[in-house]
Design an enzyme around this catalytic site. Structure first.
Site, short mmCIF file in Angstrom:
data_model
loop_
_atom_site.label_atom_id
_atom_site.label_comp_id
_atom_site.label_asym_id
_atom_site.label_seq_id
_atom_site.Cartn_x
_atom_site.Cartn_y
_atom_site.Cartn_z
N ASP A 153 -11.73 21.00 28.69
CA ASP A 153 -11.42 22.44 28.68
C ASP A 153 -9.91 22.58 28.71
OD1 ASP A 153 -14.13 23.49 28.96
OD2 ASP A 153 -14.08 22.63 30.96
N ARG A 218 -7.52 35.06 30.17
CA ARG A 218 -7.71 33.96 29.22
C ARG A 218 -7.97 34.41 27.79
NH1 ARG A 218 -12.65 31.55 32.08
NH2 ARG A 218 -12.61 30.07 30.36
N HIS A 260 -19.72 31.90 36.73
CA HIS A 260 -19.84 30.66 37.49
C HIS A 260 -20.68 30.84 38.74
CE1 HIS A 260 -16.47 29.57 34.94
NE2 HIS A 260 -16.77 28.32 35.20
N ASP A 330 -22.79 26.50 27.97
CA ASP A 330 -21.82 26.40 29.05
C ASP A 330 -22.48 25.55 30.13
OD1 ASP A 330 -19.58 26.81 30.59
OD2 ASP A 330 -19.59 28.99 30.40
#
Length: 426
Positions: A153, A218, A260, A330
């Site tokens: 990543d 991001r 997450h 993911d």
């Protein structure tokens, strides 16, 4: 391997190419045709807390490389032959990407060799200086004819595993021209390749102007148009050096929560998604990004299941956006961390993802050294019991093996870079 594709998106991609598609997107044209809306991994946002080594000076970088690739048809044909000769356990292993927190080359090599895994995700605990990291990634190639997918990543900025990357991050690039994005990601792609890494989960195609969103810092653009041009530029910059991945499909723009730790949900309609969040992904696909990462979030008007487990979202990705590459989840450990009872079994999460349409399943968070091998064993058992179709596993394995061939085994070579192909600075 080719997949079915329909609608105006595929026609544009084939007939006019990425430039025309991007022009249409910037003009605000819908990304995909109207679609039926009936219901049907990357641990990346949290930088590693591991302490990095701090020698007085980094070793000299290896020469920049450029990538020369054979045609996708050649990879697919060879991959089909290889998969046909694999055992069920090998097919199941090749669709799993695992991780263990070690910098010891022999430990990591044995982990991959013993489990037949198709890939490995580098996290902070695996990364030393560039030369040390390259020694680790070199050791991962048990069979040079079919190297594993070695991923990282490396977005730059807050999400950086290779901490010597000083190319501009999204927070800087979204205030500059798309050309600056291409330059930065060319430098980043070359840096990733020098470390012996073949896949970068580094291109965020989400778009939002909401500063309260966990993904805001991001994104490459706060509007669909701004994100579209920069996502395409990032793919173009990286493509000579590494295999690019777009994330996190179908896009975190409409939600604020961090996937997450929960499964964010939005009631955004497919029509609304089509006019906004789809556009940067389409631009990246049109620019030939070979991987798309599926996010753990729910668009309830399309499918209440997380997109990573949703047959409908895989269908939209394939049939409407025309994506033919590898769909990777993911980190499936994030589903475990959500606390939802139905997602507490990592093996079942992997089987559900593959059944829905994933080609590669990723596990990092909440994982041990046994989690990925257990996933592979569970996938093989699911095929044996009929829970997962053999055809679906074969399709997924063939796509992954084709990408592994492209990453460095057959028809693709890393050559010393001379003059004009050197990575731009900055």
């Amino acid at each position: 391997m080719r997949t079915r594709s329909t609608g105006r998106t595929r026609a544009l991609t084939r007939a006019a190419g990425a430039a025309v598609v991007t022009a249409l997107l910037l003009a605000g044209a819908p990304a995909v045709a109207s679609a039926q809306t009936s219901p049907s991994p990357s641990t990346e946002p949290v930088p590693s807390a591991s302490v990095e080594p701090s020698p007085s000076a980094a070793p000299p970088a290896e020469p920049t490389v450029r990538v020369e690739a054979a045609s996708s048809d050649a990879y697919a044909a060879r991959a089909a032959q290889i998969v046909a000769e694999m055992t069920p356990a090998q097919r199941a292993g090749t669709v799993v990407m695992g991780h263990i927190p070690s910098r010891d080359a022999e430990t990591v090599r044995s982990y991959l060799a013993d489990s037949n895994l198709g890939g490995f995700l580098l996290m902070g605990a695996n990364v030393g200086w560039e030369e040390q990291t390259r020694a680790l990634t070199d050791a991962m190639t048990v069979d040079p004819a079919l190297p594993p997918l070695i991923a990282v990543d490396q977005e730059g900025g807050v999400v950086s595993r290779l901490y010597w990357d000083d190319a501009a991050s999204a927070r800087v690039l979204r205030d500059q021209s798309p050309g600056a994005t291409e330059t930065a990601f060319a430098a980043r792609g070359a840096l990733v390749a020098r470390a012996g890494i073949s896949v970068n989960f580094g291109i965020v195609a989400d778009t939002t102007a909401d500063t309260g969103s966990f993904i805001w810092s991001r994104v490459l653009g706060e509007t669909p148009s701004a994100a579209t041009s920069r996502v395409a530029a990032a793919v173009s910059g990286e493509s000579p050096y590494v295999l690019s991945a777009l994330k996190h499909f179908p896009g975190h723009g409409p939600v604020r929560e961090d996937s997450h730790f929960t499964i964010p949900a939005t009631d955004t309609t497919l029509s609304r998604w089509n006019s906004r969040d789809a556009r940067p992904f389409l631009a990246g696909i049109s620019a030939q990004a070979p991987l798309v990462m599926m996010g753990h979030l729910s668009y309830t008007a399309v499918d209440p299941a997380p997109a990573s487990l949703s047959p409908e979202w895989y269908r939209i990705l394939r049939d409407e956006l025309g994506f033919e590459g590898v769909a990777v989840t993911d980190d499936l450990g994030m589903l475990v961390q959500s606390g939802r009872p139905e997602y507490q079994d990592p093996v079942q999460n992997a089987i559900m993802a593959l059944s829905a349409g994933a080609d590669l399943v990723l596990t990092v968070a909440s994982s041990t050294a046994q989690t990925a091998p257990d996933m592979a064993a569970g996938i093989a058992a699911a095929v044996d019991s009929g829970t997962l179709s053999e055809e679906r596993l074969t399709e997924a394995a063939t796509r992954v093996v084709a990408l592994r061939l492209q990453a460095g085994g057959a028809g693709r070579s890393l050559l010393p870079c001379e003059g004009e192909c050197a990575a731009p600075q900055g």
